[in-house]
Design an enzyme around this catalytic site. Structure first.
Site, short mmCIF file in Angstrom:
data_model
loop_
_atom_site.label_atom_id
_atom_site.label_comp_id
_atom_site.label_asym_id
_atom_site.label_seq_id
_atom_site.Cartn_x
_atom_site.Cartn_y
_atom_site.Cartn_z
CG ASP A 219 -1.61 1.26 1.49
OD1 ASP A 219 -2.26 1.73 0.55
OD2 ASP A 219 -1.53 1.81 2.60
CG ASP A 413 -1.32 2.27 6.91
OD1 ASP A 413 -1.66 2.14 5.72
OD2 ASP A 413 -1.45 3.32 7.54
CG ASP A 417 -4.11 -1.13 3.30
OD1 ASP A 417 -4.41 -0.91 2.11
OD2 ASP A 417 -3.44 -0.34 3.99
#
Length: 520
Positions: A219, A413, A417
Site C-alpha cells: 500500500d 496499514d 487494507d
C-alpha cells in the site's frame, strides 16, 4: 498450538460499519438501520457522521474523509452530482444523498464480506513434523515389534530376552525427541529473533512461508509514505522570500480547518497574530480570502487564481499546490505532499537483494501521486485509484501469475487494507500507526513502521530454515547410524540414550543460534 493463530472476530472492523441512516420521509427525518434503506431513498448525512450507504449527492456541499476506504489523507469535496461511498466520513457540511445501492451491495458491506471469506482461501504451509510423524512413528513401532519377536522364531538358539532388549534399544534410539523439541524451538527462536528486531510474527508457519516470498505488494499511504501531509516545496515569485510567502499563507489559512491549512500552519511554526487578519472567508473547492495588514491575500488552488483574474506560475511538482496572491499580484506557490518514509527506498532495494521477483504498489491515491512515489522508489508496477475490492482483484491476478510454491506478501496499514492483508499468502501490517483491524488481519506486524524490516524478516526466516534443516539432517543421520547398530546388537542402551537425549541437547543448542541476529 504453536503455529495456529487466533483472530478476533470480524467485529474489529465495526468502526467502518455505519450504525444508522437518517432517512428522509414525508414526516421528516427518521433514524433507521442501514438495512432498511432502499435504492432511490434519500438520506441526510450530518457533519461528523459516516456515510451509511453508496449514493449520489443531491444537495449540499462538504468535505468527506475517504481515508478509511482509499487510504488518501486529503479530504475530497462532495458537491451535487458527486458519488459518495459508505465508509466515507462527512467533515463539515450537511449532505442530502440519493441512495443507489442497498446496504448488502454497499462498499462497506463488500469489505466486511471480503475479510470474512479471504482467510479461507489462504495457502496453508505444511508442517514437516506432522507429516513426518504420520509415517515415522508407526514404521519404527512395527520394526521394533518385528525385531523383538521374529528373530527368536526363525534363528535357532536366539534368546527372546536378547531380541526384546535390542528392540527396546531400537525404540529409544528411534524416539524423535530431537526433532520434536528442536524444530518448534528453531521456529520459536526465529520468532524471538524477529521480535528483537521489532517484527511480530504470529506463527512458525508464517516465518517458514517468508522463505518462498517472490512477490512483494505494498500500500502507499502509511506504508511507504508517512501518511502525514507536509510542506515539501516553497516557490516564491518576484521579490518575495520563502519565509514571507509561508507567513502570508499561514495568516490567510489561520481560521481554516482543512488539513492542507493545518500543514501550512505547522510548517510556519510560529504563533499567528490573529488581530492582523480581517474579513476572512472560505470558498469550498477554491480556497481562502483574508485581509492581512490591509492587503487582500488569496490562498487556494488554480481555480481561485483564475476566478480572481490573477496571472500565476503553474507548479509542476506532484502534490497538492496552494497558490498565494497578495492584492492582484501572484507571490508564489506552496507544494504539500505526503512524505516518503526515510527507509522506503532501502526497503525496496533490500527486497530485491533477498530474491523478490516483483515489487508492486497498490494505492487509492491519484495516478500522478502514485506514479511519482513508484518512480522515486524504483517499484516495478504501480496501480492507482483503487478501492479495497479492486486491491483484492489485483492480488488475485498476481496470485495466478506466481508458481505454485511461490508466496505473495502484502504490506499495508489501514482498515482499507484489511481484505488484502487477509487474502495475501502473507499479510504484513505497519503496527505503530496501523489500524487495529489491519494489525489483527495480518500474519506479521512491523512494530517500528519501517518497511525495510520486511527484508530483515525474510533474512531471519532464511537463517531459521537453515538451522532447522541442520537439526533435521543431524538428528536423522545420527539416529540412522545408531538404529542399524542397535538392530545388530552393537549399540547398548547407553548409546541409545546418547542418540536420543544427547542429540536432542545438541540440536537445542544449535537451535538457540537463531536468536542471534545481525542488524541490516
Amino acid at each position: 498450538a504453536a503455529v495456529s493463530r487466533s483472530r478476533k472476530s470480524i467485529s474489529d472492523l465495526m468502526d467502518i460499519r455505519p450504525d444508522y441512516a437518517n432517512l428522509q420521509t414525508e414526516g421528516g427525518t427518521v433514524k433507521v438501520s442501514p438495512d432498511e434503506v432502499k435504492a432511490g431513498d434519500v438520506i441526510i448525512v450530518k457533519p461528523g457522521e459516516k456515510v451509511p450507504l453508496d449514493g449520489k449527492v443531491r444537495a449540499g456541499k462538504s468535505l468527506v474523509d475517504t481515508s478509511a476506504l482509499t487510504g488518501e489523507s486529503v479530504p475530497r469535496e462532495a458537491a451535487p452530482g458527486a458519488e459518495v461511498l459508505s465508509g466515507f466520513v462527512n467533515k463539515n457540511g450537511v449532505l442530502e444523498v440519493e441512495v443507489d445501492k442497498e446496504y448488502s451491495e454497499s462498499t462497506v458491506s463488500k469489505i466486511l464480506d471480503l475479510v470474512q471469506n479471504a482467510s479461507s482461501r489462504k495457502a496453508k504451509t505444511e508442517n514437516f513434523i506432522t507429516k513426518f510423524a504420520k509415517y515415522y512413528t508407526p514404521f519404527v513401532v512395527i520394526v521394533a515389534l518385528l525385531l523383538a519377536f521374529v528373530p527368536p522364531l526363525i534363528i535357532s538358539g536366539a534368546m527372546l530376552s536378547d531380541w526384546v532388549y535390542r528392540a527396546l534399544v531400537f525404540l529409544v534410539i528411534s524416539c524423535p525427541c530431537a526433532l520434536v523439541v528442536s524444530i518448534p524451538l528453531g521456529f520459536f527462536g526465529g520468532i524471538g529473533a524477529a521480535s528483537k528486531a521489532g517484527i511480530l510474527v504470529k506463527g512458525g508457519n508464517y516465518l517458514e512461508a517468508l522463505n518462498d516470498v517472490k512477490y512483494a505488494v505494498f500500500d502507499k499511504t502509511g506504508t511507504l509514505t508517512k501518511g502525514e501531509f507536509a510542506v515539501v516545496k516553497l516557490s516564491p515569485a518576484g521579490p518575495v522570500k520563502e519565509d514571507e510567502l509561508l507567513e502570508y499563507a499561514a495568516l490567510a489559512e489561520h481560521f481554516s480547518g482543512h488539513p492542507i491549512a493545518e500543514s501550512i500552519r505547522v510548517a510556519y511554526g510560529k504563533e499567528v497574530q490573529a488581530d492582523r487578519i480581517k474579513d476572512y472567508s472560505e470558498t469550498a473547492g477554491f480556497g481562502v480570502r483574508a485581509v492581512v495588514d490591509g492587503a487582500v491575500i488569496l490562498a487556494g488552488n488554480a481555480k481561485l487564481m483564475k476566478k480572481a483574474g490573477i496571472q500565476y506560475q503553474e507548479e509542476g511538482e506532484i502534490g497538492t499546490v496552494v497558490y498565494v496572491a497578495a492584492g492582484d499580484t501572484f507571490i508564489g506557490s506552496i507544494v504539500i505532499a505526503d512524505e516518503i518514509k526515510e527507509d522506503a527506498k532501502r526497503a525496496i532495494s533490500a527486497l530485491k537483494k533477498v530474491g523478490i521477483k516483483k515489487t508492486v504498489m497498490l494505492t487509492g491515491d491519484a495516478k500522478e501521486s502514485g506514479a511519482a512515489v513508484g518512480a522515486e522508489l524504483s517499484i516495478d508496477e504501480v496501480h492507482a485509484e483503487l478501492l479495497p475490492q479492486h486491491k483484492v482483484d489485483r492480488i488475485e491476478e498476481f496470485d495466478k501469475q506466481k508458481l505454485p510454491k511461490e508466496k505473495l506478501l502484502f504490506a499495508g496499514d489501514g482498515i482499507n487494507d484489511t481484505p488484502v492483508l487477509a487474502r495475501a499468502d502473507i499479510g504484513v501490517a505497519m503496527g505503530g500507526l496501523g489500524s487495529d483491524a489491519a494489525v489483527e488481519a495480518a500474519d506479521i506486524v512491523i512494530m517500528t513502521d519501517q518497511p525495510s524490516k520486511i527484508a530483515e524478516a525474510i533474512n531471519i526466516a532464511k537463517r531459521t530454515r537453515t538451522i532447522v534443516w541442520q537439526n533435521i539432517i543431524f538428528a536423522l543421520g545420527v539416529k540412522g547410524v545408531f538404529l542399524i547398530l542397535g538392530a545388530f546388537g552393537i549399540a547398548t542402551m547407553w548409546e541409545a540414550v546418547f542418540s536420543d537425549v544427547g542429540v536432542t541437547l545438541l540440536a537445542v543448542l544449535n537451535a538457540m543460534r537463531v536468536l542471534k541476529v545481525k542488524e541490516m
